[in-house]
Each structure stands twice: as structure tokens, then as C-alpha cells.
Design an enzyme around this catalytic site. Structure first.
Site, PDB file in Angstrom:
ATOM      1  N   GLU A  42      -0.103   7.973   5.779  1.00 29.65           N
ATOM      2  CA  GLU A  42      -0.925   7.748   4.798  1.00 29.65           C
ATOM      3  C   GLU A  42      -1.540   6.272   4.963  1.00 29.65           C
ATOM      4  O   GLU A  42      -1.195   5.933   5.125  1.00 29.65           O
ATOM      5  CB  GLU A  42      -1.045   8.667   3.574  1.00 29.65           C
ATOM      6  CG  GLU A  42       0.332   7.814   2.542  1.00 29.65           C
ATOM      7  CD  GLU A  42       0.323   5.869   2.972  1.00 29.65           C
ATOM      8  OE1 GLU A  42      -0.894   5.856   2.253  1.00 29.65           O
ATOM      9  OE2 GLU A  42       1.719   5.991   3.142  1.00 29.65           O
TER      10      GLU A  42
ATOM     11  N   GLU B  67       1.433   4.637   6.355  1.00 35.16           N
ATOM     12  CA  GLU B  67       1.703   4.865   7.637  1.00 35.16           C
ATOM     13  C   GLU B  67       2.153   6.148   8.437  1.00 35.16           C
ATOM     14  O   GLU B  67       2.158   5.951   8.937  1.00 35.16           O
ATOM     15  CB  GLU B  67       1.308   3.665   8.127  1.00 35.16           C
ATOM     16  CG  GLU B  67      -0.054   2.171   7.496  1.00 35.16           C
ATOM     17  CD  GLU B  67      -0.192   1.176   8.667  1.00 35.16           C
ATOM     18  OE1 GLU B  67       0.433   1.242   9.721  1.00 35.16           O
ATOM     19  OE2 GLU B  67      -0.165  -0.065   8.019  1.00 35.16           O
TER      20      GLU B  67
END
Length: 347
Positions: A173, A315
Site C-alpha cells: 500500500e 509498500e
């Protein structure tokens, strides 16, 4: 594609699990001597339905989205960074980009909506919902249509991973203020106070953390009448957090193992499990991050993280870092000699 978050999940293969456990007992080592590596190999055997699991093909989907609650000054970075990082992902310069290359993994970025829109980019899938969620101190973060579209975007990413014959899925994310959203979501799902779960995120000082805690308190008070986990996700989550939850539910429904990343991904995992409890067996947890509250989320999910390295990037980076360890667990399981093969005495 049709996607029902409440639809049945697949069950792990009990026969493959028992065969893997029996095989571990034959290997040239004391029983349990490889600890969590043995557990991981056995778990993957059950999830993949093979006594000797593999993790050659990894699929990574990074979901990017902005949050209206950023207006409450809860991040050390400006909101424009989300869109700038989408461009960085596309150019191969982000941490997850480097890790994906080294792992030989497939990496896709799913753009769900950013205030600073970088436009079409190579390797970036536009699944646009809105520029950002609403500020959940003032209104629900998502309306019903937006929540459905975010969940669906995650399920579509998982479908691509499944079609690509991936051995495991990693969800990442990117979204300025998303640790605030994840904290609010976790507090609501667990009945915990913001003081116990709110951390530094992108690097807030003590005053910034106190401000974040106050913002979460306001959000929890406003949405105290939420009816269930799906409603809580829509009111307090983000597009990318809902997409992660949707991907995790779809993974369990299709039978694809998931390697869960850090605090935000684990908050999404908790939401997914609360929405559909059949999701839980399909989740492996990569690491315990430096973010305050992550350990509590892991406890709530009865999860044992493989690593503790002080990571707090997101991430999907922590999950990617755990992949080589899991690959080694599979290699040890498959390639170690048995006592009989090696001519080693057992008594």
C-alpha cells in the site's frame, strides 16, 4: 467478475499438511530443530495442496490511494507524495521495485485515486475511485459504492495473480495518512484506545502522535454506531486498505497463499478475517514492524511473524523481504536428506 466478500473460502489440504509433517520427521535433524522454518513449510504445503511447496512465482500488488483525513495534519509528509510515489513505482525506484526485481516477482501498481494524479504510467493499473476518501472525522471515508469498488479492485488483482499461476500473493500500500486510517480501523475492530495503537507513521514527533490520537478519538466517536466489520471498513478505512482486504478474501476463496506485510496490511487482514473468518488460514505474516500497534494486531490474529527488523515502510516491502526466508524453508523441506538416505542413525 462477481465478488462476494461473504462467499465460502477454500480449506487448506489436511492430507498435504500431514504428509509434510511426516516428511519433516524423516529429515536429518532433531524434530523441530528448524523451528518456524518447519512450520512455514508445513503451512505452505497445506495451502498449496502439495507435500513439497514452492515459492518460485510471487505476485506483488501495491495499491495507492489518498485519504481525506490528511487534512487533519496527521502525517509528516505532504499529500502530494502519494502520486509522486506512484510515479516512482512505475520508474522502478521504490524499495518494493528493487525487491521485486531481486525476487523475480511480478509487480503491479493499482492507482485507486490520488490528489496529485501522475496520469497513465507503464505498469500502473488505473482503477480510479476518487481523488481521495472523505475526511472520516466529518463523514464516512467511503460510501457504499466506493467501498464495493475498492474491494473489487483488490479481488481483480488477486484474480490476475491466480491467472498468472502465482505461488503466493503479496499486497502493498501507499497513501499519505494511511497509518491514521489503519489505526482507526484497528481501534474500532479491537475495541482498543488510540493511545495504545497510534504510532509515528511516517515519522511524527510526540506532538504529532498526540494529534493523531485525538483525530482517531474523534473518528471513533463519530462512527460508534457502525454495525459490523464491513461497515467499519467503509467508514474508517481507505481505498487501498479496502482493496487489500478484498484481495485477501479473494485469495482465500481461490486458494492462494498470502504473505501479509506490516501494520497497515495487517489491519486490512484483520478486517478481512472479521468479514469472512475463512480467510485466516491463508495468511502468513512476514514481520512485526516498528509501528506501535502492529504487535497487538498480530496477537489478535493469533499470528507469529517471521521477522522483526524495525521496518515501517509499507509498500509490501517487509513481506518481500520475508520471501527468501520462506523459499529457504521450502528448499530445506524438499532437499534435505532423510536419515535413511544419509545413513544417519536415529537412535
Amino acid at each position: 467478475m462477481d465478488f462476494d466478500v461473504y462467499g465460502p473460502c477454500r480449506l487448506p489440504d489436511a492430507g498435504a499438511r500431514e504428509a509434510a509433517r511426516a516428511h519433516q520427521l524423516l529429515l536429518t535433524k532433531p524434530p523441530g530443530a528448524l523451528g518456524a522454518l518447519e512450520d512455514a513449510a508445513v503451512a505452505l504445503a497445506a495451502l498449496q495442496g502439495h507435500q513439497r511447496p514452492r515459492l518460485d512465482r510471487i505476485w506483488i500488488s501495491v495499491f495507492a490511494a489518498d485519504h481525506g483525513v490528511a487534512a487533519e495534519a496527521v502525517s509528516a509528509f505532504p499529500q502530494a507524495v502519494t502520486g509522486e510515489m506512484v510515479r516512482n513505482f512505475a520508474n522502478g525506484g521504490a524499495a518494493i521495485s528493487v525487491l521485486a526485481r531481486r525476487l523475480g516477482a511480478t509487480l503491479e501498481v493499482v492507482q485507486l485515486g490520488t490528489v496529485n494524479d501522475p496520469g497513465p504510467l507503464p505498469g500502473v493499473i488505473r482503477a480510479w475511485i476518487a481523488e481521495q476518501t472523505a475526511n472520516f472525522c466529518q463523514a464516512p471515508a467511503m460510501d457504499a459504492t466506493q467501498l464495493r469498488r475498492a474491494l473489487h479492485a483488490g479481488a481483480e488483482s488477486l484474480a490476475r495473480a491466480h491467472a498468472g499461476d502465482a505461488h503466493a500473493f503479496v499486497g502493498g500500500e501507499m497513501g499519505i495518512a494511511n497509518t491514521t486510517a489503519a489505526t482507526a480501523l484497528a481501534c474500532a475492530l479491537l475495541g482498543e484506545s488510540p493511545e495504545s495503537l497510534a504510532g509515528a507513521g511516517t515519522g511524527l514527533d510526540a506532538a504529532g502522535i498526540a494529534r493523531k490520537q485525538a483525530v482517531v478519538v474523534r473518528a471513533l466517536q463519530r462512527h460508534a454506531d457502525a454495525t459490523d466489520a464491513l461497515d467499519i471498513l467503509g467508514r474508517l478505512g481507505g481505498f487501498e486498505i479496502a482493496a487489500l482486504a478484498g484481495a485477501y478474501i479473494a485469495a482465500a476463496q481461490r486458494g492462494l497463499p498470502v504473505i501479509v506485510d506490516g501494520f497497515i496490511a495487517t489491519a486490512a487482514a484483520l478486517a478481512a478475517v472479521r468479514i469472512n473468518p475463512g480467510v485466516r488460514p491463508w495468511l502468513l505474516f512476514s514481520h512485526c514492524s516498528h509501528e506501535r500497534g502492529h504487535r497487538r494486531l498480530l496477537e489478535a490474529l493469533d499470528a507469529r511473524a517471521l521477522l522483526e527488523l524495525g521496518l515501517r515502510l509499507g509498500e509490501g516491502s517487509g513481506a518481500a523481504v520475508a520471501v527468501p526466508l520462506l523459499r529457504l524453508a521450502c528448499d530445506l523441506h524438499a532437499d534435505m536428506a532423510t536419515f535413511e538416505q544419509a545413513g544417519v542413525s536415529t537412535a
